[in-house]
Design a protein around this motif. Sequence first.
Motif, PDB file in Angstrom:
ATOM      1  N   GLY A  49       0.887  -1.120   0.018  1.00 52.84           N
ATOM      2  CA  GLY A  49      -0.243   0.060  -0.083  1.00 52.84           C
ATOM      3  C   GLY A  49       0.902   1.299  -0.006  1.00 52.84           C
ATOM      4  N   ASP A  50       0.178   2.352  -0.571  1.00 52.85           N
ATOM      5  CA  ASP A  50       1.180   3.582  -0.733  1.00 52.85           C
ATOM      6  C   ASP A  50       1.237   4.216   0.827  1.00 52.85           C
ATOM      7  OD1 ASP A  50       1.565   6.483  -0.735  1.00 52.85           O
ATOM      8  OD2 ASP A  50       1.201   6.292  -2.864  1.00 52.85           O
ATOM      9  N   PRO A  51       2.618   4.204   1.351  1.00 53.20           N
ATOM     10  CA  PRO A  51       2.851   4.642   2.494  1.00 53.20           C
ATOM     11  C   PRO A  51       2.282   6.109   2.986  1.00 53.20           C
ATOM     12  CG  PRO A  51       4.648   4.694   1.504  1.00 53.20           C
ATOM     13  CD  PRO A  51       3.872   3.894   0.559  1.00 53.20           C
ATOM     14  N   GLN A  52       2.115   7.165   1.957  1.00 49.17           N
ATOM     15  CA  GLN A  52       1.824   8.408   2.145  1.00 49.17           C
ATOM     16  C   GLN A  52       0.118   8.316   2.157  1.00 49.17           C
ATOM     17  OE1 GLN A  52       4.212  10.172  -1.196  1.00 49.17           O
ATOM     18  NE2 GLN A  52       4.509  11.783   0.473  1.00 49.17           N
ATOM     19  N   ILE A  53      -0.411   7.525   1.484  1.00 45.95           N
ATOM     20  CA  ILE A  53      -1.812   7.454   1.490  1.00 45.95           C
ATOM     21  C   ILE A  53      -2.159   6.931   2.939  1.00 45.95           C
ATOM     22  CG2 ILE A  53      -4.055   6.473   0.840  1.00 45.95           C
ATOM     23  CD1 ILE A  53      -2.779   8.518  -1.165  1.00 45.95           C
ATOM     24  N   ILE A  54      -1.473   5.824   3.559  1.00 47.68           N
ATOM     25  CA  ILE A  54      -1.954   5.033   4.776  1.00 47.68           C
ATOM     26  C   ILE A  54      -1.720   6.145   5.936  1.00 47.68           C
ATOM     27  CG2 ILE A  54      -1.111   3.512   6.190  1.00 47.68           C
ATOM     28  CD1 ILE A  54      -0.577   1.785   3.740  1.00 47.68           C
ATOM     29  N   GLU A  55      -0.803   6.929   5.830  1.00 49.31           N
ATOM     30  CA  GLU A  55      -0.344   7.909   6.677  1.00 49.31           C
ATOM     31  C   GLU A  55      -1.563   8.963   6.788  1.00 49.31           C
ATOM     32  OE1 GLU A  55       1.965   9.235   9.967  1.00 49.31           O
ATOM     33  OE2 GLU A  55       2.146   7.322   9.115  1.00 49.31           O
ATOM     34  N   GLY A 107      -9.142   4.368  -4.329  1.00 47.18           N
ATOM     35  CA  GLY A 107      -9.159   5.810  -4.358  1.00 47.18           C
ATOM     36  C   GLY A 107      -9.982   6.467  -3.370  1.00 47.18           C
ATOM     37  N   ASN A 108     -11.089   5.772  -3.050  1.00 47.43           N
ATOM     38  CA  ASN A 108     -11.962   6.045  -1.910  1.00 47.43           C
ATOM     39  C   ASN A 108     -11.078   5.872  -0.640  1.00 47.43           C
ATOM     40  OD1 ASN A 108     -15.093   6.565  -2.360  1.00 47.43           O
ATOM     41  ND2 ASN A 108     -14.450   4.756  -3.648  1.00 47.43           N
ATOM     42  N   ILE A 109     -11.307   6.748   0.356  1.00 43.44           N
ATOM     43  CA  ILE A 109     -10.643   6.689   1.720  1.00 43.44           C
ATOM     44  C   ILE A 109     -10.878   5.348   2.484  1.00 43.44           C
ATOM     45  CG2 ILE A 109     -10.635   7.601   4.157  1.00 43.44           C
ATOM     46  CD1 ILE A 109     -11.759  10.146   3.015  1.00 43.44           C
ATOM     47  N   GLY A 110      -9.640   4.868   2.630  1.00 47.36           N
ATOM     48  CA  GLY A 110      -9.556   3.172   3.211  1.00 47.36           C
ATOM     49  C   GLY A 110      -9.479   2.238   2.083  1.00 47.36           C
ATOM     50  N   HIS A 113      -5.209   1.458  -3.746  1.00 46.47           N
ATOM     51  CA  HIS A 113      -4.899   1.154  -5.220  1.00 46.47           C
ATOM     52  C   HIS A 113      -3.942  -0.536  -5.314  1.00 46.47           C
ATOM     53  CE1 HIS A 113      -6.716   4.430  -7.129  1.00 46.47           C
ATOM     54  NE2 HIS A 113      -6.169   4.989  -6.616  1.00 46.47           N
ATOM     55  N   GLY A 114      -4.493  -1.229  -5.947  1.00 47.96           N
ATOM     56  CA  GLY A 114      -3.751  -2.651  -6.052  1.00 47.96           C
ATOM     57  C   GLY A 114      -4.202  -3.422  -4.877  1.00 47.96           C
ATOM     58  N   ALA A 115      -3.470  -3.177  -3.780  1.00 50.28           N
ATOM     59  CA  ALA A 115      -3.418  -4.062  -2.735  1.00 50.28           C
ATOM     60  C   ALA A 115      -4.805  -4.187  -2.139  1.00 50.28           C
ATOM     61  CB  ALA A 115      -2.476  -3.596  -1.487  1.00 50.28           C
ATOM     62  N   ALA A 116      -5.967  -3.437  -2.008  1.00 51.49           N
ATOM     63  CA  ALA A 116      -7.278  -3.745  -1.685  1.00 51.49           C
ATOM     64  C   ALA A 116      -7.752  -4.691  -2.503  1.00 51.49           C
ATOM     65  CB  ALA A 116      -7.979  -2.228  -1.650  1.00 51.49           C
ATOM     66  N   LEU A 117      -7.308  -5.016  -3.529  1.00 51.93           N
ATOM     67  CA  LEU A 117      -8.126  -5.825  -4.360  1.00 51.93           C
ATOM     68  C   LEU A 117      -8.060  -7.511  -3.524  1.00 51.93           C
ATOM     69  CD1 LEU A 117      -9.541  -7.317  -6.926  1.00 51.93           C
ATOM     70  CD2 LEU A 117      -7.293  -7.460  -8.056  1.00 51.93           C
ATOM     71  N   HIS A 118      -7.089  -7.568  -2.878  1.00 51.74           N
ATOM     72  CA  HIS A 118      -6.910  -9.042  -2.154  1.00 51.74           C
ATOM     73  C   HIS A 118      -7.943  -8.856  -1.144  1.00 51.74           C
ATOM     74  CE1 HIS A 118      -3.438 -10.640  -4.412  1.00 51.74           C
ATOM     75  NE2 HIS A 118      -3.261  -9.283  -4.309  1.00 51.74           N
TER      76      HIS A 118
END
Length: 288
Positions: A49-55, A107-110, A113-118
């Motif tokens: 997951g994108d670290p900046q998005i998570i942060e 792209g929705n909060i939480g 991209h990519g990793a959430a598919l799993h």
Amino acid sequence: MDDEPIDDELLGLLKAQDVLYIPTLAVYEGYAEVLGQDVRLTDIERRYGDPQIIESWRDFAVVPSATPAREIAKRRAELQALIPIQRDNLARVHRAGVTVAAGTDAGNIGTLHGAALHRELELMAEAGMSPGAVLVAATRNAARVFSKAPSFGTLDPGKLADLLVVDADPLTDVRNLQRIHRVVKAGVVLPPRAIVPPNPAYVVQRQVDAYNARELDGFVATFAPEVVVTEHPGGKEVARGHAGLRAVDGKLFRASPELHCEILQRITLGSTVVDHELVTGIAGRPQV
């Protein structure tokens, strides 16, 4: 379709018109977790997951909001109440023979991209779809979202050689799709890190966890072969390369059965991670 149970009339229309149904179950879960500051990332989300998005999700806890806390709590409860309806509707749609395709609306909060598919695939299985049906939804049916006659999504002569090679059977558990061994893109074999490098904070946390477990092989594996460890301040070299690291920290691990590192603060900026650590249990020394 998440605010009320789907009815037979709509089911019939979906099937008759050959509509592709994309449930995006992970979206409401993601919103609810971020709003409640109770984010529960899967291992692959932490890794890729994108670290900046998570942060950025932490902003909900520290930035003053124009929306009162009670309104946030109310919205979170509303989202959580819709999740069972979403899952039940997916189960009904699937049983009715409507074509289900996997997607996340990332792209929705939480929702990463990519990793959430799993995580989406896990939720689809929890809703009652078999691992095989989930796999078809993520491959053949997902390809149909892009074209009525896609050039990918199935293993057929003349189609693009886009393949995912995993280390375990996804037909026994969809979570095995997270055990990615190689990706084949247009016939070119690639290791996962050549496509998306691991989240730096994930790598650093693996190092901390191995340190606390005094698991030397796992600890050393998180470092580059050309690693150089120096003292701070001063810059005196402590260890060089895997062999040097193994010698120094192996001795430390053996002598310090109570060794423990606590992260007091972590700053992540791009590929750089800065940890403020409190280390206790070092044989013959106070805390560091």
